[in-house]
Scaffold this motif. Structure first.
Motif, PDB file in Angstrom:
ATOM      1  N   PHE A  33      46.870  18.688  47.450  1.00 31.50           N
ATOM      2  CA  PHE A  33      47.750  19.597  46.715  1.00 31.50           C
ATOM      3  C   PHE A  33      48.530  20.480  47.674  1.00 31.50           C
ATOM      4  CE2 PHE A  33      45.506  18.973  42.654  1.00 31.50           C
ATOM      5  CZ  PHE A  33      44.254  18.571  43.071  1.00 31.50           C
ATOM      6  N   TYR A  35      50.501  24.240  47.366  1.00 34.98           N
ATOM      7  CA  TYR A  35      50.780  25.431  46.567  1.00 34.98           C
ATOM      8  C   TYR A  35      51.628  26.396  47.390  1.00 34.98           C
ATOM      9  CZ  TYR A  35      46.690  23.954  43.842  1.00 34.98           C
ATOM     10  OH  TYR A  35      45.797  23.243  43.084  1.00 34.98           O
TER      11      TYR A  35
ATOM     12  N   GLY B  33      36.701  21.219  34.399  1.00 39.00           N
ATOM     13  CA  GLY B  33      35.897  22.054  35.274  1.00 39.00           C
ATOM     14  C   GLY B  33      36.608  23.360  35.559  1.00 39.00           C
ATOM     15  N   PHE B  35      36.654  26.839  38.066  1.00 43.38           N
ATOM     16  CA  PHE B  35      36.289  27.264  39.405  1.00 43.38           C
ATOM     17  C   PHE B  35      36.739  28.709  39.627  1.00 43.38           C
ATOM     18  CE2 PHE B  35      35.622  22.913  41.059  1.00 43.38           C
ATOM     19  CZ  PHE B  35      36.335  22.161  40.146  1.00 43.38           C
ATOM     20  N   TYR B  37      37.500  31.331  42.958  1.00 40.69           N
ATOM     21  CA  TYR B  37      37.684  31.449  44.394  1.00 40.69           C
ATOM     22  C   TYR B  37      37.921  32.906  44.758  1.00 40.69           C
ATOM     23  CZ  TYR B  37      38.265  26.401  44.679  1.00 40.69           C
ATOM     24  OH  TYR B  37      38.060  25.047  44.624  1.00 40.69           O
ATOM     25  N   PHE B  47      35.344  29.238  47.973  1.00 45.37           N
ATOM     26  CA  PHE B  47      34.818  28.803  46.684  1.00 45.37           C
ATOM     27  C   PHE B  47      33.578  29.612  46.332  1.00 45.37           C
ATOM     28  CE2 PHE B  47      33.408  26.309  43.270  1.00 45.37           C
ATOM     29  CZ  PHE B  47      32.085  25.968  43.482  1.00 45.37           C
ATOM     30  N   TYR B  50      31.192  27.128  40.098  1.00 49.74           N
ATOM     31  CA  TYR B  50      31.767  26.068  39.271  1.00 49.74           C
ATOM     32  C   TYR B  50      31.045  26.005  37.922  1.00 49.74           C
ATOM     33  CZ  TYR B  50      32.440  21.359  37.419  1.00 49.74           C
ATOM     34  OH  TYR B  50      32.721  20.300  36.594  1.00 49.74           O
ATOM     35  N   ASP B  55      28.457  21.704  30.620  1.00 49.26           N
ATOM     36  CA  ASP B  55      27.243  22.376  31.089  1.00 49.26           C
ATOM     37  C   ASP B  55      26.719  23.303  30.002  1.00 49.26           C
ATOM     38  OD1 ASP B  55      28.462  22.824  34.523  1.00 49.26           O
ATOM     39  OD2 ASP B  55      27.588  21.097  33.467  1.00 49.26           O
ATOM     40  N   PHE B  91      40.533  34.364  42.177  1.00 51.39           N
ATOM     41  CA  PHE B  91      41.329  33.430  41.390  1.00 51.39           C
ATOM     42  C   PHE B  91      40.425  32.536  40.553  1.00 51.39           C
ATOM     43  CE2 PHE B  91      45.479  34.219  43.051  1.00 51.39           C
ATOM     44  CZ  PHE B  91      45.287  34.627  44.365  1.00 51.39           C
ATOM     45  N   ARG B  95      40.474  22.222  36.468  1.00 50.28           N
ATOM     46  CA  ARG B  95      40.918  20.838  36.543  1.00 50.28           C
ATOM     47  C   ARG B  95      40.478  20.124  35.280  1.00 50.28           C
ATOM     48  NH1 ARG B  95      38.184  18.408  41.503  1.00 50.28           N
ATOM     49  NH2 ARG B  95      39.158  16.462  40.860  1.00 50.28           N
ATOM     50  N   LEU B 104      44.894  20.642  39.830  1.00 51.33           N
ATOM     51  CA  LEU B 104      44.161  21.902  39.912  1.00 51.33           C
ATOM     52  C   LEU B 104      45.155  23.045  39.729  1.00 51.33           C
ATOM     53  CD1 LEU B 104      41.503  23.391  40.650  1.00 51.33           C
ATOM     54  CD2 LEU B 104      42.221  23.220  43.040  1.00 51.33           C
ATOM     55  N   VAL B 105      44.959  23.830  38.670  1.00 48.53           N
ATOM     56  CA  VAL B 105      45.874  24.946  38.407  1.00 48.53           C
ATOM     57  C   VAL B 105      45.121  26.265  38.486  1.00 48.53           C
ATOM     58  CG1 VAL B 105      47.484  23.598  37.052  1.00 48.53           C
ATOM     59  CG2 VAL B 105      45.609  24.743  35.906  1.00 48.53           C
ATOM     60  N   PHE B 106      45.833  27.304  38.923  1.00 45.02           N
ATOM     61  CA  PHE B 106      45.244  28.611  39.158  1.00 45.02           C
ATOM     62  C   PHE B 106      45.872  29.669  38.258  1.00 45.02           C
ATOM     63  CE2 PHE B 106      42.655  28.330  43.011  1.00 45.02           C
ATOM     64  CZ  PHE B 106      42.957  27.045  43.424  1.00 45.02           C
TER      65      PHE B 106
END
Lengths: 115, 116
Positions: A33, A35, B33, B35, B37, B47, B50, B55, B91, B95, B104-106
């Protein structure tokens, strides 16, 4: 020790230049990725790749392109740099799977200034 | 569409107290999932924890726990016994397993400041 390595920590380029940002990972990850991170905007996805020669646009692909000729290497290209592309650029990689142990690993970031 | 929302630009907490950082998400994929950070002033992305969508229990890692409320689509990070070294940007990210090639987006992040 697993690693994602970005080619430069700091770059200064002139408006209109073609800029290459390189990222290499040694974890045999399928996903990579790119960003950009700007204050107040978080990490915005530019492009990503899930396999060699495969690429997908993220949320802000305009003005950028990418190349993935080998699994371990993912390059971000600014075709004609502009001042609004001044930012921190982060590369990341993950396995093509979800679960414990599938977190993303990041490079140290490249702070690009376009003058 | 896949989206992460962090509504707290900044949070303040005193040392040794607990703090909750909010994260809500939007997805139509049943398998995903989540996450968290941490990004200290040095810039590296660390990291923390998760949580998988299937779950049954909330994830925990040392002083970090994730308050996962699936029906409300929230995944709040709880830091217990805050330390000065916890001052950083945090953050939340997601995903999806079956859509969007697992991109993967934040979220936009929350800046946490821990005071003595």
């Amino acid at each position: 020790d697993v690693k994602v390595t970005q080619s430069s920590r700091y770059l200064v380029k002139r408006t209109g230049e073609k800029v290459f940002l390189e990222c290499v990972q040694d974890m045999d990850h399928e996903n990579m990725f790119w960003y950009r991170q700007d204050p107040g905007l978080g990490l915005r996805l530019i492009y990503f790749s899930y396999d060699v020669k495969m690429k997908e646009k993220g949320d802000i692909p305009e003005g950028y392109s990418v190349s993935r000729e080998k699994k371990e290497r993912f390059s971000l290209i600014l075709e004609s740099a502009s001042t609004n592309q001044t930012s921190m650029y982060l590369c990341a990689s993950t396995l093509l799977a979800l679960g414990q142990g599938t977190e993303a690993f990041f490079g140290q970031g490249t702070r690009l200034t376009v003058v | 569409a896949q989206k992460i929302t962090q509504t707290q630009p900044g949070m303040f907490v005193q040392e040794k107290e607990a703090v909750t950082l909010d994260c809500t998400y939007d997805t139509s994929d049943p398998s995903y999932g989540l996450f968290w950070y941490k990004q200290p002033s040095s810039g590296e992305m660390i990291f923390l924890i998760y949580q998988g969508s299937y779950d049954q229990q909330n994830a925990t890692e040392g002083r970090y726990s994730l308050n996962f409320q699936k029906a409300r689509k929230s995944a709040n990070l709880v830091i217990s016994a805050s330390q000065l070294g916890d001052s950083a940007m945090y953050f939340c990210a997601m995903r999806e397993e079956n859509t969007g090639f697992q991109k993967l987006v934040f979220g936009t992040g929350t800046r946490l400041l821990v005071s003595p």
